[in-house]
Scaffold this active site. Structure first.
Site, PDB file in Angstrom:
ATOM      1  N   CYS B 149       3.987  -8.246  -3.812  1.00 25.97           N
ATOM      2  CA  CYS B 149       4.366  -7.188  -2.875  1.00 25.97           C
ATOM      3  C   CYS B 149       5.358  -6.175  -3.437  1.00 25.97           C
ATOM      4  CB  CYS B 149       4.918  -7.816  -1.599  1.00 25.97           C
ATOM      5  SG  CYS B 149       3.798  -9.041  -0.920  1.00 25.97           S
ATOM      6  N   HIS B 282      12.272  -3.200   2.790  1.00 28.48           N
ATOM      7  CA  HIS B 282      10.970  -3.867   2.697  1.00 28.48           C
ATOM      8  C   HIS B 282      10.534  -4.274   4.108  1.00 28.48           C
ATOM      9  CE1 HIS B 282       7.760  -5.849   0.541  1.00 28.48           C
ATOM     10  NE2 HIS B 282       8.057  -7.034   1.051  1.00 28.48           N
ATOM     11  N   HIS B 316       1.908  -4.224   6.412  1.00 26.47           N
ATOM     12  CA  HIS B 316       2.303  -4.587   5.053  1.00 26.47           C
ATOM     13  C   HIS B 316       1.104  -4.342   4.135  1.00 26.47           C
ATOM     14  CE1 HIS B 316       4.069  -6.165   1.618  1.00 26.47           C
ATOM     15  NE2 HIS B 316       4.449  -7.370   2.012  1.00 26.47           N
TER      16      HIS B 316
END
Lengths: 355, 388
Positions: B149, B282, B316
């Protein structure tokens, strides 16, 4: 940038001594494997080679790819003999072409057998491409930047190039850079369908066309740094990827990555010359998209030993100037060369380490 | 300083940067059920609804998304589609595009011992950075970062290093990922996907929503931009990265790795924490991520920090997230405002920070974007505005 330590796991064992032994002993037939009822060959790493209870004590659920990488990286660190490394200042760059494809297919098995909601979280976690790099970091307590990179032919070269940059800009004091690939039956199927399998398991690096391949697996890691230490192998003088090399001096030896992963490897005749002997060691570890890392390890060992090792397979259809015998030799510069399927070239120049 | 001379973005929030900013402005959250593939999993996802014909590639959705964002970024930078006259590197992050996770191919192999090689050929020709490099005849260094990620953020960090060290003059950098059945199953199995719209940093958050997209920046040395007659007041001020050395999927509880990454990024240009005008976090809306990240940001920047997560608008997007959020951060610096942190309603008493609840004007010349990844990698990018 110096090579301060090397760790290697491959078909013939673990550690730089295993590589040296294999270089002395020459080619040995790889194991037979069965792919959906068809017989083939693969240079596989056996389980005892990566059985290290102490090192892998927290990795019981990790896959073989990660275990091979951790073992190689750990050995590179230990082999450097450098004490009291500041592990916050060590970076990790893991290069892989295919990553955790075996675990990915295990995860697809889960989906096919148990449905979308019945899959294993452990298998999924281990199928993520950077799992091996993460395990290296946690197993060795390394807290610097940890990066996993992928390309089909030049991932290792790009990793070295980036390591050079990280060291130059003082992002790290040391970088563990290396490559890891795993064999699996799907890979064997793809290899045998798209490429030319060696009928007797013998890669013939100087045949060039047809170019025979036998899949391999394993991992090589290099501890890299700018300062010379007692156990330094050599230095990486230059890494060039699809770039002009006209200013580079002629090497004492060219190691070529001919391993059957290009259908036609005659492109290598462009870069070898009758004036410089050529060697290719893929028959010792197998055909891998990150195979350059293994050839570079062999080159670094030769620099340290000041010895050129005989080619393990010497069939020579094109009458190239190839190394036939293992001999002591003054070696100043070795060039390790790889072409990709677009006929682009990457080269790593290894040179005797200077202060 | 390495200038940002162009950027492009595609996600569920919009097909380009202006559309995305409009969605941010109006608080639009374009989530819905999965339509891209059949699955019994009932999670809301953030899908890109339209791929222009000129960017459509059969069976290679991640590359299509990357093309959309790269095309916008190149146009924004005043560059054409043929970069052969420049020394251009390409560094892009992804997760899905690096794996041969074609279920049809594998099912055929599993059941018959044979399968079509078309998916294999697509895969081999589909290395993200190589594909973009060849499409635009870039010719410089090429690297696909697969750091889960944080891939997109790390890719921008790598490109920054290339440019600073003279490996190229221009870089196409960022990340791209498609919504794919395999990670949806995987994240579902980990129990971190929410059945409701995600609520980053909220007390009642229940997990992430998956999304897809691409975020691409054109980074360029000042000299190269000047040669082309271009100028930009946006730049990449620093990049830091550090590993937790802790766990494959869980972030280190004390946030030490993230803190080191942030401090490292700040130290590259001697920026003090107090000079950061906002942080695009994030903020995945998982319990662990938000707790660790919120705690760490509060420790470094104090409780008065303006911060948000844009994942409430995009989901995401995995390997694309760092690229998209870099673009959003730079765009916010340029525009002078940040959107409301979508999904946040109630303060979590365990997190000292409160994300912004409404569109908020920002002052100052620096902003930070953070990325935390599976495997324990942490990345931080500092962006600046001005003539430095």
């Amino acid at each position: 940038m110096k090579i301060l330590g090397i760790g290697i796991v491959f078909n013939r064992g673990r550690g730089i001594d295993s590589l040296e032994k294999a270089l002395h002993e020459g080619w040995q037939a790889p194991a037979g494997v069965e792919i959906k009822g068809r017989k083939s060959f693969a240079y596989k790493v056996d389980q005892p080679t990566i059985s290290d209870r102490t090192l892998l004590k927290n990795m019981r659920r990790a896959d073989k790819l990660s275990k091979m990488a951790v073992v190689a990286a750990s050995d590179a660190l230990a082999g450097s003999g450098i004490k009291d490394l500041n592990r916050k200042r060590v970076g990790i760059i893991t290069a892989t072409a295919l990553g955790a494809h075996v675990t990915t297919f295990d995860f697809l098995d889960d989906i096919l057998e148990y449905g979308d909601a019945g899959v294993s979280p452990t298998t999924f976690s281990n199928s993520v491409h950077n799992a091996a790099g993460s395990y290296i970091s946690s197993a060795l307590g390394i807290e610097g930047p940890t990066l996993t990179v992928t390309q089909f032919f030049f991932a290792f070269h790009s990793a070295l190039q980036l390591a050079q940059v990280w060291l130059h800009e003082d992002r790290c004091e040391y970088v563990l850079a290396g490559a890891v690939e795993q064999y699996g039956d799907v890979l064997g199927f793809v290899h045998d369908t798209k490429l030319t399998p060696a009928p007797d398991g013998r890669i013939r690096p100087f045949n060039l066309k047809p170019a025979y391949q036998v899949p391999g697996e394993g991992s090589v890691f290099f501890l890299l740094g700018n300062k010379k230490h007692d156990n330094t192998f050599c230095e990486i003088h230059n890494v060039s990827i699809n770039a002009d090399e006209k200013d580079m001096p002629q090497a004492d030896l060219d190691i070529i990555d001919t391993d059957g992963l290009l259908e036609d490897e005659t492109v290598y005749t462009r870069c070898v010359s009758s004036a410089v002997p050529a060697a290719a060691y893929a028959p010792l570890f197998g055909s891998m998209l990150s195979g350059s890392a293994f050839n570079c390890a062999a080159g670094a060992l030769m620099m340290r030993k000041q010895k050129i090792y005989a080619n393990p397979v010497t069939d020579n259809l094109h009458d190239l100037n190839i190394v036939m015998n293992t001999v002591p030799c003054n070696i100043e510069l070795i060039r390790c060369i790889r072409y990709n399927c677009f006929n682009e070239k990457a080269a790593v120049y290894l040179r005797n380490a200077r202060d | 300083m390495i200038r940002i001379t162009g950027f492009g973005a595609v996600s569920a929030a919009g097909g380009n940067v202006p559309e995305t900013l409009d969605a941010f402005r109006h608080g639009m959250r374009n989530a819905g059920p999965v339509t891209l593939f059949a699955t019994p999993l009932q999670y809301p996802v953030f899908e890109v609804k339209h791929i222009p014909d000129e960017c459509y590639l059969e069976g290679r959705r991640t590359l299509s998304l990357a093309l959309i964002a790269a095309d916008e970024a190149l146009r924004d930078a005043g560059l054409g589609h043929d970069l052969s006259g420049f020394r251009t590197g390409v560094c892009l992050g992804t997760t899905v595009a690096c794996q041969l996770n074609d279920l049809e191919f594998y099912q055929s192999y599993r059941s018959t011992g044979s399968a079509s090689m078309i998916p294999v050929d697509r895969y081999v020709k589909g290395n993200l950075a190589e594909f973009i490099s060849r499409t635009f005849r870039a010719g410089g260094p090429v690297l696909t970062v697969v750091n889960a990620c944080s891939s997109g953020a790390d890719a921008i960090g790598v490109a920054l290093s290339w440019l600073k060290n003279g490996l190229c003059d221009i870089a196409i950098a960022g990340g791209a990922d498609e919504l794919n059945r395999i990670p949806l199953c995987g994240f579902g199995s980990l129990g971190i996907v929410s059945r409701e719209l995600c609520a980053p940093f909220d007390r009642d958050r229940e997990g992430l929503n998956l999304g897809e997209g691409a975020g691409v920046m054109i980074l360029e040395t000042k000299q190269s931009a000047a040669r082309r007659g271009r100028s930009s007041d946006l730049y990449v001020a620093g990049y830091g990265s550090a590993s937790d050395s802790y766990h494959l999927t869980a972030p280190r509880p004390d946030g030490a790795g993230l803190e080191r990454a942030i401090r490292n990024a700040l130290s590259h240009t001697d920026i003090k924490a107090g000079e950061i005008s906002f942080v695009n976090a994030h903020g995945t809306a998982t319990q662990d991520n938000d707790l660790v990240e919120g705690g760490t940001l509060g420790r470094i920047f104090g409780t008065g920090l303006k911060m948000l997560s844009t994942k409430g608008y995009t989901g995401h997007t995995l390997g694309a997230a760092g690229g998209l959020e870099a673009v959003f951060t730079a765009a916010a610096l340029r525009e002078g405002w940040i959107p409301a942190s979508a999904g946040f309603h109630n303060k979590d008493e365990n997190i000292s920070l409160i994300p912004v609840r409404e569109r908020t004007d920002i002052r100052g010349d620096y902003a930070l974007s953070t990325s935390l990844a599976f495997g324990g990698n942490n990345a931080a990018l500092v962006f600046g505005r001005g003539e430095k």
